[in-house]
Design an enzyme around this catalytic site. Sequence first.
Site, PDB file in Angstrom:
ATOM      1  N   HIS A  29      -3.674  -4.994   0.538  1.00 11.30           N
ATOM      2  CA  HIS A  29      -3.121  -5.573   1.773  1.00 11.30           C
ATOM      3  C   HIS A  29      -3.212  -7.102   1.752  1.00 11.30           C
ATOM      4  O   HIS A  29      -4.154  -7.662   2.318  1.00 11.30           O
ATOM      5  CB  HIS A  29      -3.882  -5.028   2.983  1.00 11.30           C
ATOM      6  CG  HIS A  29      -3.583  -3.594   3.263  1.00 11.30           C
ATOM      7  ND1 HIS A  29      -2.508  -3.192   4.001  1.00 11.30           N
ATOM      8  CD2 HIS A  29      -4.212  -2.459   2.871  1.00 11.30           C
ATOM      9  CE1 HIS A  29      -2.475  -1.873   4.071  1.00 11.30           C
ATOM     10  NE2 HIS A  29      -3.496  -1.400   3.382  1.00 11.30           N
TER      11      HIS A  29
ATOM     12  N   CYS B 297       0.833  -1.204   0.000  1.00  4.23           N
ATOM     13  CA  CYS B 297       0.000   0.000   0.000  1.00  4.23           C
ATOM     14  C   CYS B 297       0.869   1.257   0.000  1.00  4.23           C
ATOM     15  O   CYS B 297       1.397   1.618  -1.042  1.00  4.23           O
ATOM     16  CB  CYS B 297      -0.993  -0.057   1.150  1.00  4.23           C
ATOM     17  SG  CYS B 297      -2.472   0.890   0.797  1.00  4.23           S
TER      18      CYS B 297
ATOM     19  N   GLU C 252      -1.643  -9.199   3.422  1.00  4.25           N
ATOM     20  CA  GLU C 252      -1.490  -9.798   4.759  1.00  4.25           C
ATOM     21  C   GLU C 252      -2.835 -10.123   5.398  1.00  4.25           C
ATOM     22  O   GLU C 252      -2.918 -10.996   6.263  1.00  4.25           O
ATOM     23  CB  GLU C 252      -0.672  -8.874   5.672  1.00  4.25           C
ATOM     24  CG  GLU C 252      -1.342  -7.583   6.161  1.00  4.25           C
ATOM     25  CD  GLU C 252      -1.235  -6.420   5.169  1.00  4.25           C
ATOM     26  OE1 GLU C 252      -1.001  -6.662   3.966  1.00  4.25           O
ATOM     27  OE2 GLU C 252      -1.406  -5.251   5.607  1.00  4.25           O
TER      28      GLU C 252
HETATM   29  N1  GLN Z   1      -1.888   6.640   2.819  1.00  2.00           N
HETATM   30  C1  GLN Z   1      -2.020   5.928   1.613  1.00  2.00           C
HETATM   31  C2  GLN Z   1      -3.368   6.172   0.954  1.00  2.00           C
HETATM   32  O1  GLN Z   1      -4.312   6.554   1.607  1.00  2.00           O
HETATM   33  C3  GLN Z   1      -1.784   4.447   1.799  1.00  2.00           C
HETATM   34  C4  GLN Z   1      -2.754   3.817   2.729  1.00  2.00           C
HETATM   35  C5  GLN Z   1      -2.263   2.504   3.262  1.00  2.00           C
HETATM   36  O2  GLN Z   1      -1.074   2.241   3.241  1.00  2.00           O
HETATM   37  N2  GLN Z   1      -3.154   1.685   3.769  1.00  2.00           N
HETATM   38  O3  GLN Z   1      -3.513   5.978  -0.220  1.00  2.00           O
END
Ligand code: GLN
Length: 542
Positions: free
Chosen positions: A514, A380, A516
């Site tokens: 994600h 992410c 995970e």
């Molecule tokens: N802050 C980033 C976004 O909002 C990544 C979010 C995250 O890593 N879950 O796009």
Amino acid sequence: MTRFIFITGGVVSSLGKGLGSASLGALLQIRGYSVRLCKLDPYLNVDPGTMSPFQHGEVFVTDDGAETDLDFGHYERFTAVPAKATDNTTTGRIYTSVLARERKGEYLGATIQVIPHITNEIKDFIREKDGSADFVLCEIGGTVGDIESLPFLEAIRQFSNEVGHNNAVFIHVTLLPYIPAAGELKTKPTQHSVKELMSYGIRPDILLCRADREIDNDERRKIALFCNLDQEKVIPALDVSSIYEVPITYHAQGLDSQVLESFGMECARDIDLSVWEDIAQNIKAPEGEVSIAIVGKYTNLADSYKSLNEALIHGGISNKVKVNLKFIEAEIFESEDPEIHLAGVNGILVPGGFGDRGVEGKILAAKYAREKKIPYFGICYGMQMAVIEAARNLCDIAGAGSSEFTNCKTPIVGIMSEWIKGDSKETRSNDGDLGGTMRLGAYPAVLSKGSKVAEIYGSTNISERHRHRYEVNTNYIEQLERGGLKFSGMSPDGKLPEIVEYEDHPWFIGVQFHPELKSKPFDPHPLFISFISAAIDQGRLV
Ligand code: GLN
């Protein structure tokens, strides 16, 4: 017909009610029953989405896009039953819906009160699960005695009365603290906690007693006597070295058979626990070790990366190695050479995150991994940082950054104002609410044939869970690909970049989602298996 198991906690918080519920769920599954796990959280937040990971641990996202607390991660990791948005509620949500109905005049002028209106709403939440599984395990967050838990306890008391005691069982998780001066475990806090629970009209059927050492029969007898229980219903829940041993130890202490007996059900004593025994064995006797640096922000609270830590352990289980995690505050690279902290690690992982703090350090971590050819896994925010690093250092885009950074001149990663989810269009704006407004939940992605990720997944069509507000801007794809960063996974409409990788690197993958969240000890996620295997290879080279 569904049977309900209510799990409460007493004496102190953090006793592992979530793990206990998840483990009991796994044991009932082994006995051939279907289970559903849900949780009632007494705090006023509508969901944990806006809560700080420092305070509350990670936010666990479900396929259907709910932001829940980390106990749902335990539930899924132990039972593989995908959690749903409707499995979790909070005081905030209950009140929101009661107040919305009050405004609509649905209560026909009645005075709206905690009892019956709030308790009815809670009971509706529970009753809605009837018929969905053989057993519904319902955890009540918080500790008995907290003011905010009261409506929930009252609601489950009423509910058990309505469905009959044969269909509702109460498990109370407590602590027996060891007092060194006395040289013994103390039962008094448990007695008081049970007394408190009984004052709300709930008599626990089973006590799960957490302790850091053996609970002897005298102590069990004493608790049984004071709490009106058979001694077998006072179950020792001792500390174990790995959470994946919990189902095995709870079964050995008779938890699942006592639960079934409490429902008046016949049950065999022996069940096949080989799945859990194999996992525990792999953790206990690894054939090697790897060290993985996690360069992030919430590094001083292990719970803020709960699923990530577990997924790395799962990758280790499948490769038969122990995974040592080295948490590094990303900010440190802004003043110290990454080499000081990263030399000798076998893999670098930059996890999800929010906000401005530490971003330059994360970008430097991605640069270090790319240049030194150390396996890099960007999740992410970690994927977005890898893209920004490539933009700055391979494509000479000065000032490349994300709209999430203060004063960013060239946002390579920016807000997406519209996208497609299923059949509908989702919209976002920069000044919208923070809560519940991200790209959340499962989205499909299409992987390029011949890419490393397609090989790892063994497929070109995948679905993974998302939780982010910003997206890599597709206008830069051509330029970034010319620089060497390949976009090997995209949303089916080609508008949202999902995966990036370098072809000339042993293992460098960034994913916008994600992974995970979907890894299980008995079914580790392919990306984590592959990342740990690359880390092992890296270890062999040095
Ligand atoms: N802050 C980033 C976004 O909002 C990544 C979010 C995250 O890593 N879950 O796009």
